[in-house]
Design an enzyme around this catalytic site. Structure first.
Site, PDB file in Angstrom:
ATOM      1  N   GLU A 121      35.294  37.133  50.714  1.00  0.00           N
ATOM      2  CA  GLU A 121      35.334  37.976  50.210  1.00  0.00           C
ATOM      3  C   GLU A 121      33.911  38.909  50.902  1.00  0.00           C
ATOM      4  OE1 GLU A 121      34.247  39.848  45.855  1.00  0.00           O
ATOM      5  OE2 GLU A 121      34.111  37.594  46.963  1.00  0.00           O
ATOM      6  N   LYS A 133      40.186  45.076  44.496  1.00  0.00           N
ATOM      7  CA  LYS A 133      39.543  43.642  43.959  1.00  0.00           C
ATOM      8  C   LYS A 133      39.913  44.003  42.280  1.00  0.00           C
ATOM      9  CE  LYS A 133      36.187  39.588  42.771  1.00  0.00           C
ATOM     10  NZ  LYS A 133      35.491  39.030  42.621  1.00  0.00           N
ATOM     11  N   CYS A 151      38.937  36.089  45.168  1.00  0.00           N
ATOM     12  CA  CYS A 151      38.002  35.685  44.672  1.00  0.00           C
ATOM     13  C   CYS A 151      38.204  35.377  42.939  1.00  0.00           C
ATOM     14  CB  CYS A 151      36.273  36.369  44.486  1.00  0.00           C
ATOM     15  SG  CYS A 151      35.072  35.134  44.600  1.00  0.00           S
TER      16      CYS A 151
END
Length: 282
Positions: free
Chosen positions: A47, A119, A160
């Site tokens: 990330e 994300k 994440c």
């Protein structure tokens, strides 16, 4: 019966990105080159590969939109040069006035962008040690899940904090994902407590491989990330693990037959039932 694909070597690149985007690209290139030299045909970076900066004013002072983001073509060139499928776990990309996307890019060996993923879940938390994170103040969440069907495998793209939302991984697995990618910049505190447990659970409950390339160490903006990049098999076995927080590469063979075997043993993906919650006041 799914079509058989040959086993392939996958690499997780562990980095310590800072605030200088050009230097981060150079650091990433060296590690991607190392992974390719060791025979990897699929490489995933962490990330925020291109910049890790919690100072929003400083971040936006030099962050352009995708069309002007030099890193987009730089990583495309690397995919072409090394002849690999390259998943740049995510990059910060300007999408509005003081708003960015936390966006992953999957490149084909020809350097074409095969998939993008923004994300979904923003890391908005207050931790016991006093750390406070409000990603939603800077980043715009994505609008849906992404499954990339490639000649190597069907990859589920996540980032994440997404790992704490198991329904996302279940949806990807039920759509056919065989390899779940979780590039991350886990904080040291949450990583020490939950990193391996969460990733192993996502592998076991979905009968899928998990590839988790991580940021590691103390970064220029002051944050400390956990490192310990992981590759996990569909039965929950650890295939490879970075021993510390230092930049480097771990490799694991991905044999998709193992995922289909795990799902045949425990066919939970096809046996899931809709849940209705009955609340009883006692």
């Amino acid at each position: 019966m799914p079509p058989e694909r040959r086993p392939f070597l996958a690499a997780c690149v562990q980095m310590r990105s800072g605030i200088d985007r050009k230097r981060n690209v150079e650091d990433g290139r060296a590690l991607i080159a190392d992974a390719a030299a060791q025979g990897a045909s699929f490489v995933v970076t962490p990330e925020m590969t291109n910049v890790l900066d919690r100072d929003a004013k400083r971040l936006f002072a030099h962050l352009p939109e995708e069309s002007a983001l030099d890193e987009v073509e730089a990583f495309a060139a690397m995919a072409r040069e090394f002849g690999v499928w390259l998943l740049v776990g995510s990059m910060a990309v300007k999408v509005g006035e003081r708003r960015a996307a936390n966006r992953g890019y999957l490149y084909s060996p020809h350097g074409e962008i095969a998939a993008r993923y923004d994300k979904l879940h923003m890391f908005d938390v207050d931790l016991p040690n006093g750390e406070s994170w409000k990603e939603s103040n800077v980043y715009r969440p994505g609008e849906g899940a992404v499954l990339a069907d490639t000649p190597l495998a069907k990859f589920g793209l996540t980032i994440c904090y997404d790992v704490r939302f198991p329904h996302l991984y279940r949806a990807l697995a039920q759509a056919g994902a065989e390899v779940l990618c979780v590039p991350a910049a886990f904080t040291r505190q949450t990583g020490e407590a939950h990193w391996k447990t969460l990733l192993t659970a996502r592998a076991i409950e979905n009968g899928a491989f998990v590839l988790a390339a991580a940021q590691g160490g103390v970064h220029e903006d002051g944050r400390a990330t956990y490192g310990h990049s992981l590759a996990i098999g569909p039965w929950g076995e650890i295939l490879a693990e970075a021993e510390n927080v230092d930049p480097g590469v771990i490799l694991a063979e991905i044999d998709l037959g193992q995922a289909h075997e795990a799902r045949a043993r425990i066919p939970n993906l096809g046996l899931e039932r809709a849940i209705k919650v009955l609340t009883i006041k006692a």
